[in-house]
Structure formats: C-alpha cells, structure tokens
Design a protein around this motif. Structure first.
Motif, PDB file in Angstrom:
ATOM      1  N   ALA A  75      27.297  33.687  52.900  1.00 13.82           N
ATOM      2  CA  ALA A  75      27.976  35.174  53.899  1.00 13.82           C
ATOM      3  C   ALA A  75      29.191  36.474  52.831  1.00 13.82           C
ATOM      4  CB  ALA A  75      28.854  34.764  55.168  1.00 13.82           C
ATOM      5  N   LEU A  76      29.779  34.992  52.558  1.00 11.92           N
ATOM      6  CA  LEU A  76      31.074  36.641  52.133  1.00 11.92           C
ATOM      7  C   LEU A  76      30.909  36.502  50.282  1.00 11.92           C
ATOM      8  CD1 LEU A  76      34.275  34.749  53.125  1.00 11.92           C
ATOM      9  CD2 LEU A  76      32.837  36.833  53.778  1.00 11.92           C
ATOM     10  N   TRP A  77      29.341  36.119  49.981  1.00 11.53           N
ATOM     11  CA  TRP A  77      29.414  36.121  48.475  1.00 11.53           C
ATOM     12  C   TRP A  77      29.229  38.169  48.292  1.00 11.53           C
ATOM     13  CZ3 TRP A  77      30.358  34.089  43.753  1.00 11.53           C
ATOM     14  CH2 TRP A  77      28.707  34.795  42.952  1.00 11.53           C
ATOM     15  N   PRO A  78      28.019  38.403  49.500  1.00 14.42           N
ATOM     16  CA  PRO A  78      28.400  40.231  48.341  1.00 14.42           C
ATOM     17  C   PRO A  78      29.875  40.623  48.834  1.00 14.42           C
ATOM     18  CG  PRO A  78      26.472  40.233  50.792  1.00 14.42           C
ATOM     19  CD  PRO A  78      27.609  38.916  50.382  1.00 14.42           C
ATOM     20  N   VAL A  79      30.449  39.794  49.507  1.00  9.34           N
ATOM     21  CA  VAL A  79      32.219  41.139  49.650  1.00  9.34           C
ATOM     22  C   VAL A  79      32.595  40.533  48.191  1.00  9.34           C
ATOM     23  CG1 VAL A  79      34.290  40.983  50.623  1.00  9.34           C
ATOM     24  CG2 VAL A  79      32.184  40.899  51.983  1.00  9.34           C
ATOM     25  N   SER A  99      31.059  42.128  45.125  1.00  7.78           N
ATOM     26  CA  SER A  99      31.177  43.197  45.126  1.00  7.78           C
ATOM     27  C   SER A  99      33.417  43.500  44.776  1.00  7.78           C
ATOM     28  CB  SER A  99      32.028  44.576  46.616  1.00  7.78           C
ATOM     29  OG  SER A  99      31.944  45.431  46.799  1.00  7.78           O
ATOM     30  N   ALA A 100      34.037  43.172  45.567  1.00 10.20           N
ATOM     31  CA  ALA A 100      35.282  43.189  45.051  1.00 10.20           C
ATOM     32  C   ALA A 100      35.803  42.315  43.722  1.00 10.20           C
ATOM     33  CB  ALA A 100      36.289  41.952  46.056  1.00 10.20           C
ATOM     34  N   ASN A 101      34.652  41.379  43.296  1.00  7.82           N
ATOM     35  CA  ASN A 101      35.016  41.453  41.514  1.00  7.82           C
ATOM     36  C   ASN A 101      34.513  42.612  40.980  1.00  7.82           C
ATOM     37  OD1 ASN A 101      35.433  39.991  39.483  1.00  7.82           O
ATOM     38  ND2 ASN A 101      32.724  38.876  39.519  1.00  7.82           N
ATOM     39  N   SER A 102      33.596  43.448  40.747  1.00  6.39           N
ATOM     40  CA  SER A 102      33.501  44.865  40.635  1.00  6.39           C
ATOM     41  C   SER A 102      34.354  45.736  40.236  1.00  6.39           C
ATOM     42  CB  SER A 102      31.711  44.985  40.407  1.00  6.39           C
ATOM     43  OG  SER A 102      31.730  45.332  42.044  1.00  6.39           O
ATOM     44  N   GLU A 103      34.499  45.396  41.201  1.00  6.71           N
ATOM     45  CA  GLU A 103      35.510  46.495  41.976  1.00  6.71           C
ATOM     46  C   GLU A 103      36.879  46.197  40.853  1.00  6.71           C
ATOM     47  OE1 GLU A 103      36.569  47.596  45.890  1.00  6.71           O
ATOM     48  OE2 GLU A 103      34.626  47.926  46.073  1.00  6.71           O
ATOM     49  N   THR A 104      37.241  44.820  40.932  1.00  6.93           N
ATOM     50  CA  THR A 104      38.669  44.573  40.511  1.00  6.93           C
ATOM     51  C   THR A 104      38.338  44.591  39.156  1.00  6.93           C
ATOM     52  OG1 THR A 104      38.865  42.766  42.147  1.00  6.93           O
ATOM     53  CG2 THR A 104      39.963  42.487  39.610  1.00  6.93           C
ATOM     54  N   ARG A 105      37.659  43.932  38.300  1.00  5.34           N
ATOM     55  CA  ARG A 105      36.944  44.493  36.821  1.00  5.34           C
ATOM     56  C   ARG A 105      36.992  46.127  36.765  1.00  5.34           C
ATOM     57  NH1 ARG A 105      32.242  45.648  33.507  1.00  5.34           N
ATOM     58  NH2 ARG A 105      32.895  44.547  31.973  1.00  5.34           N
ATOM     59  N   GLU A 106      36.409  46.818  37.240  1.00  6.62           N
ATOM     60  CA  GLU A 106      36.963  48.873  36.695  1.00  6.62           C
ATOM     61  C   GLU A 106      37.745  48.723  36.978  1.00  6.62           C
ATOM     62  OE1 GLU A 106      34.022  50.674  39.748  1.00  6.62           O
ATOM     63  OE2 GLU A 106      32.479  49.728  39.341  1.00  6.62           O
ATOM     64  N   ILE A 107      38.381  48.187  37.740  1.00  7.21           N
ATOM     65  CA  ILE A 107      40.470  48.626  37.777  1.00  7.21           C
ATOM     66  C   ILE A 107      40.425  48.273  36.552  1.00  7.21           C
ATOM     67  CG2 ILE A 107      42.340  48.071  39.571  1.00  7.21           C
ATOM     68  CD1 ILE A 107      41.119  48.277  41.850  1.00  7.21           C
ATOM     69  N   LEU A 108      40.518  47.170  36.381  1.00  7.17           N
ATOM     70  CA  LEU A 108      41.104  46.004  35.535  1.00  7.17           C
ATOM     71  C   LEU A 108      40.493  47.544  33.765  1.00  7.17           C
ATOM     72  CD1 LEU A 108      41.328  42.633  35.159  1.00  7.17           C
ATOM     73  CD2 LEU A 108      42.760  44.008  35.574  1.00  7.17           C
ATOM     74  N   LEU A 109      39.932  47.367  34.083  1.00 10.85           N
ATOM     75  CA  LEU A 109      38.895  48.740  32.896  1.00 10.85           C
ATOM     76  C   LEU A 109      40.134  49.937  32.556  1.00 10.85           C
ATOM     77  CD1 LEU A 109      35.059  47.224  32.916  1.00 10.85           C
ATOM     78  CD2 LEU A 109      36.708  47.268  30.710  1.00 10.85           C
ATOM     79  N   PHE A 110      39.993  49.827  34.190  1.00 13.19           N
ATOM     80  CA  PHE A 110      40.478  52.024  33.993  1.00 13.19           C
ATOM     81  C   PHE A 110      42.273  51.214  33.488  1.00 13.19           C
ATOM     82  CE2 PHE A 110      43.341  55.039  36.336  1.00 13.19           C
ATOM     83  CZ  PHE A 110      43.400  55.675  36.309  1.00 13.19           C
ATOM     84  N   ALA A 111      42.845  50.431  34.191  1.00 17.32           N
ATOM     85  CA  ALA A 111      43.893  50.230  33.827  1.00 17.32           C
ATOM     86  C   ALA A 111      44.139  50.211  32.214  1.00 17.32           C
ATOM     87  CB  ALA A 111      44.933  48.882  33.919  1.00 17.32           C
TER      88      ALA A 111
END
Length: 131
Positions: free
Chosen positions: A29-33, A36-48
């Motif tokens: 049930a939480l896998w999509p969340v 999504s959080a994993n890809s957002e975290t990756r984007e944030i880390l790449l930006f940082a």
C-alpha cells in the motif's frame, strides 16, 4: 475463579502468517509513496550536490584571488627587503672605503677633505638611485 472470562493472549490469537500478511499489505500500500519519496529525495540530493558544487567553485575562486593578492604582497615585500639589504651592504662598503681614504689621506691632500666628502655624498646618491 475470576468473574471475568480470561482474555486470550495476543500471540495465541495472532499468528506469524498474519503479521507477514499485514506487513506485506502495508508495504504494497505504501510502495507508491515510498517510491515517490525516494525519487523526491534523490532530486533534492542532486540539487543540493549541484548547489554545493557551485558554492565550492565560488569559494575556490575567492581563495585563489586571496592567495594571488597575498603572493603579490609578499613578492613586493621581499623585493623591498632585498633592496634595503643591498643598500645596507653598499653603504657599509662605501663607508669602509671612504673612511680609509679619510684617515689615510696624504698630507698634501689634507686641506681637500671636502673632495672625499663630496665623493662619498655622490656615492650615497648613486646607491639610493640605482639600488
């Protein structure tokens, strides 16, 4: 005996298969969340990391400029000190030579000591202007 019926213990009612089923259902049930959080975290880390690289680049430029300014100042200081040492050595040599002339002046030139003093003064001016 007690008036209340005994309450069953949780491990008697809930089996390990039940727990595995519940955890599996929660993860599915939480896998999509999570994804999504994993890809957002990756984007944030790449930006940082990108921003950190820019900051480091700016700091490196600033430090390089500071080192260049300090190097020029040190070079000027060393040149100035070298000129002063050269002048001191030249004045010492000039003074030693002319003090020898001053004390060992032949008798027939004693009344012309001003010539020795003028030559010494001219030597001082030459040292100041040339060194």
């Amino acid at each position: 005996m007690s008036m209340f019926p005994s309450i069953p213990r949780a491990k008697d009612v809930i089996t390990e298969e039940d727990i595995e089923t519940w955890v599996g259902a929660v993860v599915r049930a939480l896998w999509p969340v999570i994804k999504s959080a994993n890809s957002e975290t990756r984007e944030i880390l790449l930006f940082a990391v990108k921003e950190h690289g820019l900051v480091l680049e700016e700091q490196t430029k600033a430090m390089r400029q500071t080192l260049e300014v300090q190097s020029r100042a040190m070079q000027h200081t060393i040149e100035t000190q070298g000129r002063q040492v050269s002048r001191l050595i030249a004045f010492g040599g000039l003074t030693a030579i002319f003090s020898k002339f001053w004390t060992d002046l032949p008798q027939w030139l004693k009344h012309r000591r001003w010539v020795v003093a003028a030559a010494y003064g001219l030597g001082v001016v030459v040292i100041i202007l040339s060194v």
